[in-house]
Design a protein around this motif. Structure first.
Motif, PDB file in Angstrom:
ATOM      1  N   LEU A 143       0.843  -1.192   0.000  1.00 17.97           N
ATOM      2  CA  LEU A 143       0.000   0.000   0.000  1.00 17.97           C
ATOM      3  C   LEU A 143       0.881   1.246   0.000  1.00 17.97           C
ATOM      4  CD1 LEU A 143      -2.544  -1.116   2.755  1.00 17.97           C
ATOM      5  CD2 LEU A 143      -2.806  -1.334   0.265  1.00 17.97           C
ATOM      6  N   THR A 144       0.255   2.378  -0.257  1.00 23.24           N
ATOM      7  CA  THR A 144       0.997   3.636  -0.250  1.00 23.24           C
ATOM      8  C   THR A 144       1.669   3.876   1.101  1.00 23.24           C
ATOM      9  OG1 THR A 144      -0.590   4.545  -1.818  1.00 23.24           O
ATOM     10  CG2 THR A 144       0.832   6.100  -0.693  1.00 23.24           C
ATOM     11  N   SER A 145       0.962   3.516   2.171  1.00 22.61           N
ATOM     12  CA  SER A 145       1.531   3.704   3.509  1.00 22.61           C
ATOM     13  C   SER A 145       2.783   2.842   3.700  1.00 22.61           C
ATOM     14  CB  SER A 145       0.489   3.350   4.573  1.00 22.61           C
ATOM     15  OG  SER A 145       0.043   2.006   4.415  1.00 22.61           O
ATOM     16  N   ASP A 146       2.778   1.631   3.112  1.00 19.68           N
ATOM     17  CA  ASP A 146       3.950   0.758   3.202  1.00 19.68           C
ATOM     18  C   ASP A 146       5.146   1.386   2.485  1.00 19.68           C
ATOM     19  OD1 ASP A 146       2.408  -1.162   4.539  1.00 19.68           O
ATOM     20  OD2 ASP A 146       1.732  -2.012   2.631  1.00 19.68           O
ATOM     21  N   VAL A 147       4.880   1.973   1.316  1.00 21.41           N
ATOM     22  CA  VAL A 147       5.951   2.598   0.545  1.00 21.41           C
ATOM     23  C   VAL A 147       6.514   3.801   1.296  1.00 21.41           C
ATOM     24  CG1 VAL A 147       6.545   3.733  -1.626  1.00 21.41           C
ATOM     25  CG2 VAL A 147       5.002   1.775  -1.626  1.00 21.41           C
ATOM     26  N   TRP A 148       5.620   4.588   1.894  1.00 19.82           N
ATOM     27  CA  TRP A 148       6.081   5.736   2.680  1.00 19.82           C
ATOM     28  C   TRP A 148       6.946   5.280   3.854  1.00 19.82           C
ATOM     29  CZ3 TRP A 148       6.680  10.467   1.423  1.00 19.82           C
ATOM     30  CH2 TRP A 148       5.841  11.089   0.492  1.00 19.82           C
ATOM     31  N   THR A 149       6.553   4.169   4.478  1.00 23.25           N
ATOM     32  CA  THR A 149       7.355   3.623   5.579  1.00 23.25           C
ATOM     33  C   THR A 149       8.756   3.254   5.092  1.00 23.25           C
ATOM     34  OG1 THR A 149       5.370   2.731   6.652  1.00 23.25           O
ATOM     35  CG2 THR A 149       7.486   1.798   7.317  1.00 23.25           C
ATOM     36  N   MET A 150       8.814   2.606   3.932  1.00 24.72           N
ATOM     37  CA  MET A 150      10.122   2.258   3.357  1.00 24.72           C
ATOM     38  C   MET A 150      10.953   3.498   3.062  1.00 24.72           C
ATOM     39  SD  MET A 150       9.151  -0.760   0.654  1.00 24.72           S
ATOM     40  CE  MET A 150       8.302  -2.252   1.153  1.00 24.72           C
ATOM     41  N   CYS A 151      10.306   4.514   2.519  1.00 27.34           N
ATOM     42  CA  CYS A 151      11.026   5.750   2.182  1.00 27.34           C
ATOM     43  C   CYS A 151      11.577   6.425   3.431  1.00 27.34           C
ATOM     44  CB  CYS A 151      10.092   6.709   1.431  1.00 27.34           C
ATOM     45  SG  CYS A 151       9.658   6.180  -0.232  1.00 27.34           S
ATOM     46  N   VAL A 152      10.781   6.442   4.498  1.00 23.20           N
ATOM     47  CA  VAL A 152      11.229   7.058   5.752  1.00 23.20           C
ATOM     48  C   VAL A 152      12.418   6.295   6.323  1.00 23.20           C
ATOM     49  CG1 VAL A 152      10.581   7.508   8.154  1.00 23.20           C
ATOM     50  CG2 VAL A 152       8.992   8.080   6.315  1.00 23.20           C
ATOM     51  N   ILE A 153      12.314   4.958   6.325  1.00 18.75           N
ATOM     52  CA  ILE A 153      13.411   4.144   6.855  1.00 18.75           C
ATOM     53  C   ILE A 153      14.667   4.297   6.000  1.00 18.75           C
ATOM     54  CG2 ILE A 153      14.172   1.771   7.266  1.00 18.75           C
ATOM     55  CD1 ILE A 153      11.250   1.155   8.034  1.00 18.75           C
ATOM     56  N   ALA A 154      14.475   4.342   4.672  1.00 19.54           N
ATOM     57  CA  ALA A 154      15.621   4.540   3.779  1.00 19.54           C
ATOM     58  C   ALA A 154      16.270   5.898   4.030  1.00 19.54           C
ATOM     59  CB  ALA A 154      15.188   4.418   2.318  1.00 19.54           C
ATOM     60  N   GLY A 155      15.458   6.921   4.232  1.00 24.12           N
ATOM     61  CA  GLY A 155      15.992   8.253   4.513  1.00 24.12           C
ATOM     62  C   GLY A 155      16.739   8.304   5.827  1.00 24.12           C
ATOM     63  N   LEU A 156      16.173   7.669   6.855  1.00 21.23           N
ATOM     64  CA  LEU A 156      16.840   7.631   8.161  1.00 21.23           C
ATOM     65  C   LEU A 156      18.155   6.843   8.084  1.00 21.23           C
ATOM     66  CD1 LEU A 156      13.822   7.038  10.584  1.00 21.23           C
ATOM     67  CD2 LEU A 156      15.181   9.123  10.337  1.00 21.23           C
ATOM     68  N   SER A 157      18.127   5.744   7.345  1.00 25.44           N
ATOM     69  CA  SER A 157      19.347   4.939   7.193  1.00 25.44           C
ATOM     70  C   SER A 157      20.435   5.736   6.495  1.00 25.44           C
ATOM     71  CB  SER A 157      19.036   3.665   6.388  1.00 25.44           C
ATOM     72  OG  SER A 157      18.048   2.885   7.026  1.00 25.44           O
ATOM     73  N   LEU A 158      20.059   6.443   5.440  1.00 23.04           N
ATOM     74  CA  LEU A 158      21.033   7.262   4.717  1.00 23.04           C
ATOM     75  C   LEU A 158      21.583   8.363   5.610  1.00 23.04           C
ATOM     76  CD1 LEU A 158      22.458   7.895   2.071  1.00 23.04           C
ATOM     77  CD2 LEU A 158      20.480   9.284   1.406  1.00 23.04           C
ATOM     78  N   LEU A 159      20.712   8.969   6.411  1.00 18.14           N
ATOM     79  CA  LEU A 159      21.147  10.022   7.331  1.00 18.14           C
ATOM     80  C   LEU A 159      22.131   9.492   8.356  1.00 18.14           C
ATOM     81  CD1 LEU A 159      20.851  12.956   8.335  1.00 18.14           C
ATOM     82  CD2 LEU A 159      18.913  12.179   9.748  1.00 18.14           C
ATOM     83  N   VAL A 160      21.842   8.311   8.903  1.00 18.23           N
ATOM     84  CA  VAL A 160      22.734   7.699   9.888  1.00 18.23           C
ATOM     85  C   VAL A 160      24.092   7.386   9.263  1.00 18.23           C
ATOM     86  CG1 VAL A 160      23.118   5.599  11.244  1.00 18.23           C
ATOM     87  CG2 VAL A 160      20.926   6.787  11.367  1.00 18.23           C
ATOM     88  N   LEU A 161      24.073   6.867   8.033  1.00 19.94           N
ATOM     89  CA  LEU A 161      25.333   6.551   7.352  1.00 19.94           C
ATOM     90  C   LEU A 161      26.159   7.811   7.111  1.00 19.94           C
ATOM     91  CD1 LEU A 161      24.333   3.841   4.702  1.00 19.94           C
ATOM     92  CD2 LEU A 161      25.337   3.521   6.964  1.00 19.94           C
ATOM     93  N   LEU A 162      25.492   8.883   6.740  1.00 27.46           N
ATOM     94  CA  LEU A 162      26.219  10.127   6.483  1.00 27.46           C
ATOM     95  C   LEU A 162      26.792  10.713   7.770  1.00 27.46           C
ATOM     96  CD1 LEU A 162      23.827  11.845   3.892  1.00 27.46           C
ATOM     97  CD2 LEU A 162      26.043  10.765   3.439  1.00 27.46           C
ATOM     98  N   VAL A 163      26.013  10.667   8.851  1.00 28.14           N
ATOM     99  CA  VAL A 163      26.457  11.249  10.119  1.00 28.14           C
ATOM    100  C   VAL A 163      27.608  10.441  10.722  1.00 28.14           C
ATOM    101  CG1 VAL A 163      25.774  11.753  12.495  1.00 28.14           C
ATOM    102  CG2 VAL A 163      24.240  12.339  10.604  1.00 28.14           C
ATOM    103  N   PHE A 164      27.503   9.103  10.653  1.00 27.57           N
ATOM    104  CA  PHE A 164      28.508   8.248  11.294  1.00 27.57           C
ATOM    105  C   PHE A 164      29.407   7.560  10.264  1.00 27.57           C
ATOM    106  CE2 PHE A 164      24.957   8.423  14.307  1.00 27.57           C
ATOM    107  CZ  PHE A 164      25.612   8.773  15.473  1.00 27.57           C
ATOM    108  N   TRP A 165      29.537   8.156   9.098  1.00 28.30           N
ATOM    109  CA  TRP A 165      30.290   7.504   8.017  1.00 28.30           C
ATOM    110  C   TRP A 165      31.732   7.203   8.415  1.00 28.30           C
ATOM    111  CZ3 TRP A 165      29.215   5.017   3.735  1.00 28.30           C
ATOM    112  CH2 TRP A 165      30.235   4.787   2.818  1.00 28.30           C
TER     113      TRP A 165
END
Length: 374
Positions: A143-165
């Motif tokens: 569902l659209t909500s599932d995709v949004w959840t994936m996008c949020v998690i992907a964004g948070l993961s990318l942010l964590v990688l950039l901060v603690f790279w």
């Protein structure tokens, strides 16, 4: 439906757009985080976590009686985290190695999950149907909500990688040195493990428990063959994962009776196969090419060193010698003479040969090296 019709439908069908975007985001997320699992030599971790999430899904349904995807995935997340920390506890507090602990937790949790699913299926409740989709995945239910959840998690993961790279990169290649610099190794380990667990859990609905580990590892394994740079590897793995998701969805939608999850994994496996064969530095094809080139160079070098042995008794290195002198030399061919002339190491004049100055210097180095080795 052929591929052209699929492309046309992709711009008009909202459901197909949702599924394609979801599989692309999931592939990029798994590729990005899977790179760290591969480099940390925790390839079985994805398999263990995905199987450990199954009893959490079943227990979440038994407790709530709801098949809401967010509720079930929260149960899967809790179960996956419990399994992960059990693995860490077994390795830390016993003499068992990590692969043994992973195998134990995988078998224990998956067996318990299957037992719960069997119990649920025999319940006099029509609402239990459909839970088995988490075994092999069912991307059509996104569902659209599932995709949004994936996008949020992907964004948070990318942010964590950039901060603690910097810290994560140091930890991957030298954990002791990272600790000596004052960084909290345990925090970094738990942080990256947590996001790996989350990425696996959100992919269960699309790819399923059985195949989720391949989705996590295949893009990273393919990317590893092309580069020695961590940043390039993470980027390539994300691209391979996203492309696998899009192509898998396209093939599944274009053909009848093809499940999306297995097709995505097969596309990812094709990327791995191509990378293992055709990558310039580690590929099997180029490795064989380098091997044969080295053998040819070795034959030429041996011939050149033998020529030097003949020429060094003459004051004039340009003094010509008959080609028949080389006939008794093992490995000599007239083709090797032509190659030496092409490299300007020798000059040929019908049945006579002589070393050039460039060839004499090269041959002298080879001859001296062979004497030192002896």
């Amino acid at each position: 439906m052929n591929f052209t019709e699929y492309i046309d439908l992709l711009f008009t069908d909202y459901t197909l757009q949702t599924i394609t975007l979801g599989t692309a985001v999931l592939g990029a997320l798994c590729g990005m985080l899977g790179s760290f699992a591969v480099l940390r030599k925790q390839s079985l971790l994805g398999d263990a976590i995905s199987h450990a999430a199954l009893p959490g899904i079943a227990l979440a349904f038994l407790i709530t009686g709801s098949k809401d995807s967010n509720t079930l995935l929260i149960g899967a997340l809790i179960s996956g985290l419990v399994g992960t920390f059990w693995i860490r506890g077994i390795v830390k507090n016993t003499h068992l190695k990590s692969d043994t602990a992973l195998g134990l937790i995988l078998s224990l949790f998956f067996g318990f999950g299957m037992l719960l699913l069997t119990f649920i299926q025999k319940m006099p409740n029509a609402n239990q149907a459909g839970l088995d989709k988490y075994l092999f995945g069912q991307a059509a239910t996104l569902l659209t909500s599932d995709v949004w959840t994936m996008c949020v998690i992907a964004g948070l993961s990318l942010l964590v990688l950039l901060v603690f790279w910097k810290e994560l990169k140091l930890m991957l290649f030298d954990a002791d040195y990272t600790k000596s610099l004052g960084f909290n190794i345990k925090f970094l380990d738990v942080l990256i493990t947590f996001f790996i667990v989350v990425s696996i859990v959100v992919g269960l609905q699309t790819v399923g428990v059985v195949l989720m580990s391949a989705m996590l590892l295949a893009p990273a394994a393919a990317a590893r063959q092309w580069t020695n740079s961590l940043s390039v590897m993470v980027g390539l793995a994300a691209i391979f994962g996203a492309t696998s998701g899009v192509l898998g969805t396209a093939i599944s939608a274009s053909a009848n009776n093809l499940s999306t999850g297995p097709v995505i994994v097969l596309i990812a496996a094709v990327f791995v196969l191509i990378s293992f064969v055709f990558s310039p530095k580690r590929g099997l094809l180029f490795r064989e090419i380098r091997y044969w080139n080295n053998r040819k160079d070795l034959q030429l070098n041996k011939t050149l060193a033998f020529m030097y042995h003949i020429v060094k008794t003459h004051e004039n290195i340009d003094h010509p010698h008959a080609i028949k002198i080389l006939n008794s030399f093992q490995g000599f061919t007239r083709k090797s003479l032509q190659k030496l002339e092409d490299r300007e190491y020798i000059t040929l004049n019908k049945s006579m040969w002589s070393l050039t100055e460039k060839g004499f210097e090269k041959a002298a180095n080879l001859y001296n090296q062979s004497e030192e080795n002896e």
